[in-house]
Write an enzyme that holds these catalytic residues in place. Structure first.
Site, PDB file in Angstrom:
ATOM      1  N   LYS A 119     -10.425  -0.170  -2.611  1.00 37.35           N
ATOM      2  CA  LYS A 119     -10.459  -0.892  -1.337  1.00 37.35           C
ATOM      3  C   LYS A 119     -11.635  -0.368  -0.500  1.00 37.35           C
ATOM      4  O   LYS A 119     -11.908   0.830  -0.547  1.00 37.35           O
ATOM      5  CB  LYS A 119      -9.153  -0.667  -0.567  1.00 37.35           C
ATOM      6  CG  LYS A 119      -7.888  -1.026  -1.350  1.00 37.35           C
ATOM      7  CD  LYS A 119      -6.635  -0.562  -0.596  1.00 37.35           C
ATOM      8  CE  LYS A 119      -5.394  -0.666  -1.436  1.00 37.35           C
ATOM      9  NZ  LYS A 119      -4.193  -0.160  -0.751  1.00 37.35           N
ATOM     10  N   ASP A 159      -1.631  -0.477   6.246  1.00 31.70           N
ATOM     11  CA  ASP A 159      -1.739   0.209   7.529  1.00 31.70           C
ATOM     12  C   ASP A 159      -3.174   0.418   7.979  1.00 31.70           C
ATOM     13  O   ASP A 159      -3.415   0.726   9.147  1.00 31.70           O
ATOM     14  CB  ASP A 159      -1.040   1.576   7.478  1.00 31.70           C
ATOM     15  CG  ASP A 159      -1.791   2.559   6.586  1.00 31.70           C
ATOM     16  OD1 ASP A 159      -2.117   2.197   5.441  1.00 31.70           O
ATOM     17  OD2 ASP A 159      -2.060   3.686   7.047  1.00 31.70           O
ATOM     18  N   ASP A 175       0.887  -1.156   0.000  1.00 26.09           N
ATOM     19  CA  ASP A 175       0.000   0.000   0.000  1.00 26.09           C
ATOM     20  C   ASP A 175       0.930   1.213   0.000  1.00 26.09           C
ATOM     21  O   ASP A 175       2.149   1.078   0.227  1.00 26.09           O
ATOM     22  CB  ASP A 175      -0.889  -0.030   1.252  1.00 26.09           C
ATOM     23  CG  ASP A 175      -1.705   1.223   1.419  1.00 26.09           C
ATOM     24  OD1 ASP A 175      -2.303   1.683   0.420  1.00 26.09           O
ATOM     25  OD2 ASP A 175      -1.747   1.770   2.537  1.00 26.09           O
ATOM     26  N   MET A 176       0.401   2.398  -0.211  1.00 26.97           N
ATOM     27  CA  MET A 176       1.262   3.580  -0.291  1.00 26.97           C
ATOM     28  C   MET A 176       1.135   4.485   0.935  1.00 26.97           C
ATOM     29  O   MET A 176       2.050   4.614   1.735  1.00 26.97           O
ATOM     30  CB  MET A 176       0.955   4.381  -1.563  1.00 26.97           C
ATOM     31  CG  MET A 176       1.909   5.533  -1.815  1.00 26.97           C
ATOM     32  SD  MET A 176       1.594   6.351  -3.414  1.00 26.97           S
ATOM     33  CE  MET A 176       0.110   7.310  -3.007  1.00 26.97           C
ATOM     34  N   ASP A 177      -0.020   5.136   1.081  1.00 27.54           N
ATOM     35  CA  ASP A 177      -0.208   6.089   2.173  1.00 27.54           C
ATOM     36  C   ASP A 177      -0.158   5.376   3.524  1.00 27.54           C
ATOM     37  O   ASP A 177      -0.896   4.430   3.768  1.00 27.54           O
ATOM     38  CB  ASP A 177      -1.556   6.803   2.019  1.00 27.54           C
ATOM     39  CG  ASP A 177      -1.589   7.675   0.783  1.00 27.54           C
ATOM     40  OD1 ASP A 177      -0.849   8.673   0.750  1.00 27.54           O
ATOM     41  OD2 ASP A 177      -2.345   7.355  -0.160  1.00 27.54           O
TER      42      ASP A 177
END
Length: 215
Positions: free
Chosen positions: A142, A167, A8-10
């Site tokens: 998502k 996260d 995932d990124m953020d």
């Protein structure tokens, strides 16, 4: 044995959650939506479109469309990433290890193409990923599993052989729905929250992850 890793990124690669919080507070308060920093956590992990719709349903406004509102948030977050964005602890080291071991790696984010490209450029990590998947590439973001299934497909790896770093509960739910193994990286203030029990493992930062135990 894990054959591919999807990030995932953020909140995983970059500590951008404060940027999202600040942007949402700024944009929605200008539209008359009374938000607190704590309330913005309710929409963590959602697509920006879903966040705009969520708060519109909570407190409808006039004069600005949902699309314009979404874009305003995205632009503020993008500016913050460029001027303040830093890779989270352990990101570069783990990405380098994965590359050295020739383990396929993908990015799967609920953020837009613009923010994905901005983040990868700012952190100088674009070259580590074999596949880049953003929210515009799927019909449902998502917690639907679509983006993780897309990432696995681009890598040519079965979902069951993919390991995901997430996260948020929204993201973890998406990866589990895709049939993948998930390592949760909760925010410090949510470390003990029971919602993260659905993950297969939990770490405080990527530096804690021991690649040789999984791959």
């Amino acid at each position: 044995m894990v054959k591919a890793v999807i990030f995932d990124m953020d909140g995983v690669l970059i500590d951008s959650e404060p940027f999202w919080q600040q942007a949402e507070l700024s944009v929605f308060s200008q539209l008359g939506v009374k938000l607190t920093a704590e309330q913005t956590k309710q929409t963590a992990g959602m697509t920006t479109q879903a966040v705009a719709d969520f708060w519109y349903q909570h407190s409808p406004w006039q004069g600005q469309s949902l699309a314009e509102t979404e874009e305003a948030v995205i632009q503020q977050v993008g500016q913050a990433i460029v001027t303040q964005g830093l890779a989270k602890k352990g990101v570069h080291t783990l990405l380098q290890q994965l590359r050295q071991r020739q383990i396929p790696t993908a990015l799967a984010t609920n953020s837009s193409q613009f923010l994905m490209d901005t983040t990868l450029q700012t952190l100088a990590i674009h070259h580590y990923f074999d596949a880049h998947c953003c929210v515009e590439m799927v019909s449902k973001g998502k917690p639907a599993p679509d983006i993780y299934l897309l990432a696995a497909g681009k890598l040519g790896i079965a979902p069951a052989d993919c390991l995901v770093f997430e996260d948020s509960y929204t993201g973890i739910s998406a990866a589990k729905a895709a049939g993948m193994t998930v390592v949760a990286i909760p925010a410090a203030d949510e470390w003990h929250h029971e919602k993260f029990a659905i993950a297969d493992a939990k770490i405080r930062c990527l530096s804690e992850f021991q690649l040789t135990r999984w791959c």
